[in-house]
Design an enzyme around this catalytic site. Sequence first.
Site, short mmCIF file in Angstrom:
data_model
loop_
_atom_site.label_atom_id
_atom_site.label_comp_id
_atom_site.label_asym_id
_atom_site.label_seq_id
_atom_site.Cartn_x
_atom_site.Cartn_y
_atom_site.Cartn_z
N GLU A 1 -24.05 67.38 57.73
CA GLU A 1 -23.12 66.67 57.31
C GLU A 1 -23.41 65.28 56.28
O GLU A 1 -23.93 65.15 56.92
CB GLU A 1 -21.82 66.13 58.33
CG GLU A 1 -21.75 67.04 58.50
CD GLU A 1 -19.94 66.50 59.24
OE1 GLU A 1 -18.73 66.89 59.10
OE2 GLU A 1 -20.19 65.57 60.40
N ASN B 1 -11.55 68.10 62.16
CA ASN B 1 -11.73 66.92 61.90
C ASN B 1 -10.58 65.69 61.86
O ASN B 1 -11.49 64.76 60.99
CB ASN B 1 -13.53 66.46 61.91
CG ASN B 1 -13.94 65.31 63.38
OD1 ASN B 1 -12.76 64.58 63.54
ND2 ASN B 1 -14.86 64.24 62.06
N TRP B 2 -10.00 65.32 63.08
CA TRP B 2 -8.34 64.71 63.20
C TRP B 2 -9.31 62.93 62.54
O TRP B 2 -8.76 62.34 62.78
CB TRP B 2 -7.65 64.76 63.71
CG TRP B 2 -6.90 66.43 63.28
CD1 TRP B 2 -7.22 66.58 62.68
CD2 TRP B 2 -5.93 67.10 64.54
NE1 TRP B 2 -6.31 68.04 62.43
CE2 TRP B 2 -5.24 67.35 63.53
CE3 TRP B 2 -5.44 66.40 65.57
CZ2 TRP B 2 -4.52 68.88 63.62
CZ3 TRP B 2 -4.11 66.73 65.12
CH2 TRP B 2 -3.90 67.97 64.88
N LYS B 3 -10.32 62.73 63.59
CA LYS B 3 -10.79 61.81 63.47
C LYS B 3 -9.50 60.69 64.38
O LYS B 3 -9.70 61.10 65.14
CB LYS B 3 -11.50 60.79 62.18
CG LYS B 3 -11.58 61.98 61.75
CD LYS B 3 -12.11 61.28 59.97
CE LYS B 3 -13.62 62.42 59.33
NZ LYS B 3 -14.50 61.30 58.64
N GLY C 1 -16.07 61.89 53.53
CA GLY C 1 -15.10 60.82 53.56
C GLY C 1 -15.20 60.12 51.97
O GLY C 1 -14.55 59.73 51.82
N GLU D 1 -20.53 59.36 62.62
CA GLU D 1 -19.42 57.61 62.40
C GLU D 1 -19.85 57.63 63.23
O GLU D 1 -19.63 55.76 64.27
CB GLU D 1 -17.75 58.10 62.58
CG GLU D 1 -17.42 58.00 60.74
CD GLU D 1 -16.41 59.47 60.87
OE1 GLU D 1 -15.48 58.92 60.95
OE2 GLU D 1 -16.19 59.51 59.44
N HIS E 1 -21.74 63.03 65.29
CA HIS E 1 -20.78 63.25 64.40
C HIS E 1 -21.77 61.20 63.45
O HIS E 1 -21.46 60.19 64.24
CB HIS E 1 -19.19 62.59 64.27
CG HIS E 1 -18.77 62.72 63.03
ND1 HIS E 1 -18.79 61.76 62.30
CD2 HIS E 1 -17.77 64.09 61.91
CE1 HIS E 1 -17.44 61.88 61.25
NE2 HIS E 1 -17.68 63.39 60.87
N GLY F 1 -12.86 66.67 57.67
CA GLY F 1 -12.21 65.96 57.79
C GLY F 1 -10.86 65.49 57.51
O GLY F 1 -9.47 66.72 57.63
N GLY F 2 -11.15 65.36 56.24
CA GLY F 2 -9.99 64.65 55.50
C GLY F 2 -9.05 65.95 55.28
O GLY F 2 -7.52 65.99 55.05
N SER G 1 -16.44 66.58 52.84
CA SER G 1 -15.46 66.33 51.85
C SER G 1 -14.95 68.05 51.45
O SER G 1 -15.07 68.16 50.02
CB SER G 1 -15.94 65.47 49.98
OG SER G 1 -16.16 64.41 50.53
C1 PEP Z 1 -16.23 64.84 58.71
O1 PEP Z 1 -15.53 63.93 59.20
O2 PEP Z 1 -16.67 65.19 59.97
C2 PEP Z 1 -15.68 65.20 57.12
C3 PEP Z 1 -16.56 66.01 57.23
O3 PEP Z 1 -14.46 64.32 57.19
P1 PEP Z 1 -14.00 64.76 55.17
O4 PEP Z 1 -14.31 65.69 55.16
O5 PEP Z 1 -13.21 63.61 54.97
O6 PEP Z 1 -15.34 64.67 54.24
#
Ligand code: PEP
Length: 284
Positions: free
Chosen positions: A200, A41-43, A206, A130, A128, A267-268, A246
Amino acid sequence: MKLSVATVFATLSSVSAFAPSSMGIRSATQLEARKPFISGNWKLNPQTKEEAVKLAADISATVTDDSPDSDVALFVPYVFIEAAMASAGDSLMIGAEGVCPEIKGAFTGAVSTAMLDSVGVKWALAGHSERRVIFGESDEYINGQCLKLIEQGMNVMLCIGESESEYNQDLAGAVCAVQLKKGLAGISKEDMSRVAIAYEPVWAIGTGKVATPEIAQSVHATCRSILADMYDQETADATRILYGGSVTPESVDDLMKQEDIDGALVGGASLDAEKFGRIINFQV
Ligand code: PEP
């Protein structure tokens, strides 16, 4: 039907997230039943088309004949979808980070399922945390997204998960029950083949605080039992439930060894081709 966290928690005693579950290591049969699904997930990243094209190509190059037989997808900003598709080729699916539950009309800034479908998008995220927290998307709005995607013949990855304070009150299972029931309302057993769930925990997204494999496995098993109550055991056993929060090259293998963890939403680490490549090439 209105379902509060308290109501569900009171009535679903069997869904405590931390009830003993059949903890175990995934078997070959389970691997076949639920093809692993690794997704990024590039956000709001990266900032230019050139960077997006390079990142998609670099990630695509990490999928080789020796990679696990998985579905691999990148959820990217709308504006980069077509360029990322061209760059990634066949080894990756390119999905959207969201969609508008309306099909057309006066919804400035929105993107419809038909628009996504017309450029070849097969998957989109919904729910999500966010989007829920920062953009105020409700369970009803998220349900609308899921229904529209299914109606359009597309697939949806429904994200669910509890906040840190809910986790501390042992409400993870209850929160997931509400979000699953509301998010999937009106989706038939047959259409569940086009749904994946991403568990999640908000406290893990994050933050660098990845859930332990035991905690993640326990909540995934709980989610599967909720799906069995909502549909039936066969549907629950066939539904892929991914873990997100994460995930790193260091944590992916132990997570993927858990019998109810069918993939990862990342994500990251999905913004770094080497790291995400190692996640794609998880070892169980
Ligand atoms: C996400 O944005 O869905 C996510 C899991 O981010 P991260 O891996 O950075 O925690």
